[in-house]
Enzyme design. Structure first.
Site, PDB file in Angstrom:
ATOM      1  N   THR A 169     -19.003  16.342   6.288  1.00 14.50           N
ATOM      2  CA  THR A 169     -18.309  15.913   5.145  1.00 14.50           C
ATOM      3  C   THR A 169     -18.828  14.668   4.768  1.00 14.50           C
ATOM      4  O   THR A 169     -18.705  13.677   5.441  1.00 14.50           O
ATOM      5  CB  THR A 169     -16.652  16.084   5.249  1.00 14.50           C
ATOM      6  OG1 THR A 169     -16.352  17.347   5.356  1.00 14.50           O
ATOM      7  CG2 THR A 169     -16.350  15.661   3.902  1.00 14.50           C
ATOM      8  N   ARG A 273       6.096  35.944 -16.183  1.00 13.95           N
ATOM      9  CA  ARG A 273       5.417  37.190 -16.156  1.00 13.95           C
ATOM     10  C   ARG A 273       6.586  38.360 -16.213  1.00 13.95           C
ATOM     11  O   ARG A 273       7.142  38.511 -15.428  1.00 13.95           O
ATOM     12  CB  ARG A 273       4.541  37.096 -15.326  1.00 13.95           C
ATOM     13  CG  ARG A 273       3.658  38.791 -15.063  1.00 13.95           C
ATOM     14  CD  ARG A 273       2.643  38.755 -15.952  1.00 13.95           C
ATOM     15  NE  ARG A 273       2.015  40.052 -15.517  1.00 13.95           N
ATOM     16  CZ  ARG A 273       0.727  40.193 -16.272  1.00 13.95           C
ATOM     17  NH1 ARG A 273       0.403  39.391 -17.199  1.00 13.95           N
ATOM     18  NH2 ARG A 273      -0.015  41.315 -15.771  1.00 13.95           N
ATOM     19  N   LEU A 343       0.511  37.141  -8.170  1.00 11.74           N
ATOM     20  CA  LEU A 343      -0.262  36.679  -9.379  1.00 11.74           C
ATOM     21  C   LEU A 343      -0.956  38.023  -9.798  1.00 11.74           C
ATOM     22  O   LEU A 343      -1.652  38.192 -10.799  1.00 11.74           O
ATOM     23  CB  LEU A 343      -1.017  35.563  -9.122  1.00 11.74           C
ATOM     24  CG  LEU A 343      -0.525  34.312  -9.632  1.00 11.74           C
ATOM     25  CD1 LEU A 343       0.732  33.815  -8.890  1.00 11.74           C
ATOM     26  CD2 LEU A 343      -1.384  33.175  -9.738  1.00 11.74           C
ATOM     27  N   GLU A 368     -12.136  20.893  12.456  1.00 10.36           N
ATOM     28  CA  GLU A 368     -11.363  19.930  13.393  1.00 10.36           C
ATOM     29  C   GLU A 368     -10.653  20.690  14.434  1.00 10.36           C
ATOM     30  O   GLU A 368      -9.269  20.539  14.596  1.00 10.36           O
ATOM     31  CB  GLU A 368     -10.616  18.803  12.427  1.00 10.36           C
ATOM     32  CG  GLU A 368     -11.432  18.221  11.735  1.00 10.36           C
ATOM     33  CD  GLU A 368     -10.955  17.033  11.237  1.00 10.36           C
ATOM     34  OE1 GLU A 368      -9.683  16.615  11.564  1.00 10.36           O
ATOM     35  OE2 GLU A 368     -11.094  16.648   9.885  1.00 10.36           O
ATOM     36  N   GLY A 369     -11.092  21.768  14.759  1.00 13.52           N
ATOM     37  CA  GLY A 369     -10.552  22.580  15.860  1.00 13.52           C
ATOM     38  C   GLY A 369      -9.915  23.961  15.261  1.00 13.52           C
ATOM     39  O   GLY A 369      -9.222  24.079  14.274  1.00 13.52           O
TER      40      GLY A 369
END
Length: 389
Positions: A169, A273, A343, A368-369
């Site tokens: 990154t 909704r 949704l 990271e693991g």
């Protein structure tokens, strides 16, 4: 833990002090103003304005905020965690920018670097004027960093590095990389300026996750460095692993931000909704889903807050961070997936953030693991036996 969230069923905000609440509120506003209006487009385009964001984050003291001196804010671990939560409520890639800058690259230099290295790199990194990355993972060595193939050898007064790092990154825009390499003396760390001859970066494209994040592959072709590029206090694999522990604490909090954004989006959708003559939120199955998710989210926050308090007291152990990373990322991903079902077809639309968060959390689950690595860390603590080899 935001007071605006209906999912704070247990009033956990009352457990924060005023400074922590202020930090959370400031970062929440920053995300609302600077990230939310643009992140869907960043994600779709696979591009994020890293340098521009870094300067804005640096101006607010978010980069290396839990470190002290050298332009860093010196905030508490809990305040840093709350910042990560709010950043990841915007997007996991945005939180990753801050985590890699502060908890990996800056922390490695702050904890293991020389005074000269700290003065050279940390103030501009804290201000967002210099970008850092952390080179540990390799194309063939991820969960097993002890098998890294990148080598560093002495040549007179210099060091010469050869090898490669993958899934890094910030690498495409970085000014400095903390590179870990095997030497005749064991694993050592180096602060490598990215303009050094022999360093090249290939940006990784066509990602289906963390698209609002700059990710790259670093190639090191006989990179010659002066002796003072070595991080003098970083000797052995425990040094990079301690940096990962530092960053994983932010992930414990950050994943919950993505989950909260999914929950709040889904609640708003379900109450507006209408199907079969009533709001979706009025159906028993929908309420059962919302209730279960809210409970898991609150449990995750309690865990994160406890770990943050332990960190501030200097008592946090690596396996405790593994408990937090394993639980909170796993539950956040389950929440995102469940929210997607409520949704319906809209859950896969870029008009809503839920699928984006779910896709991002697929990466957070393994970087990271992996979950399996954290299970083995916890298992070793329980049994006293290592199952890694």
């Amino acid at each position: 833990m935001s007071p605006a969230s209906p999912f704070d069923l247990l009033d956990l905000g009352a457990l924060l002090d005023e400074e922590e609440r202020q930090v959370q509120a400031v970062v929440r506003r920053l995300v609302a103003d600077r990230v939310r209006p643009h992140v869907a487009e960043w994600y779709e385009q696979g591009h994020v304005p890293v340098r521009e964001l870094a300067r804005e984050f640096g101006a607010l003291g978010l980069l290396g905020m839990h470190l002290t001196g050298y332009g860093c804010a010196g905030s508490s671990a809990v305040a840093y965690g709350l910042a990560c939560l709010e950043l990841e409520a915007g997007d996991s890639g945005v939180r990753s920018l801050v985590s890699v800058q502060g908890s990996l690259a800056m922390y490695a230099i702050w904890r293991y670097g020389s005074e000269e290295q700290k003065r050279r790199w940390l103030p501009p990194m804290a201000a967002g004027e210099a970008i850092g990355c952390f080179g540990l993972t390799e194309p063939d060595h991820g969960s097993d960093p002890a098998s890294m193939a990148t080598r560093a050898r002495r040549d007179g007064g210099d060091w010469v590095l050869h090898g490669g790092k993958m899934w890094i990154t910030n690498a495409p825009v970085a000014d400095v990389a903390v590179i870990w390499a095997r030497t005749d003396e064991g694993v050592r760390g180096f602060a490598v300026p990215m303009e050094t001859p022999g360093v090249s970066v290939r940006e990784i494209r066509r990602k289906m996750s963390l698209r609002a994040s700059a990710t790259g592959e670093i190639s090191l072709d006989e990179v010659r460095l002066p002796a003072d590029a070595l991080l003098p206090d970083a000797a052995g694999l425990k040094a990079p692993l301690s940096c990962l522990t530092e960053a994983r604490h932010g992930i414990v909090w950050g994943a919950l931000g993505a989950a909260r954004d999914c929950l709040e989006t889904t609640l708003a959708y379900a109450t507006s909704r209408t199907q079969f003559g009533r709001p979706l939120a009025g159906f028993q199955l929908t309420q059962a889903k919302l209730a279960d998710m809210a409970v898991e989210w609150q449990k995750g926050l309690l865990l994160a807050l406890h770990l943050g308090r332990l960190a501030d007291a200097g008592k946090l152990r690596p396996e405790q961070v593994s408990v937090g990373k394993l639980n909170n990322v796993r539950e956040a991903l389950a929440i995102a997936r469940q929210c997607r079902t409520i949704l319906g077809a809209n859950g896969v639309s870029g008009e809503y953030p839920v699928m984006r968060h779910a896709n991002n959390l697929e990466s957070v689950l393994t970087y990271e693991g992996t979950s399996e690595i954290h299970q083995l860390v916890i298992g070793q603590r329980l049994t006293g036996l290592s199952a890694f080899a």
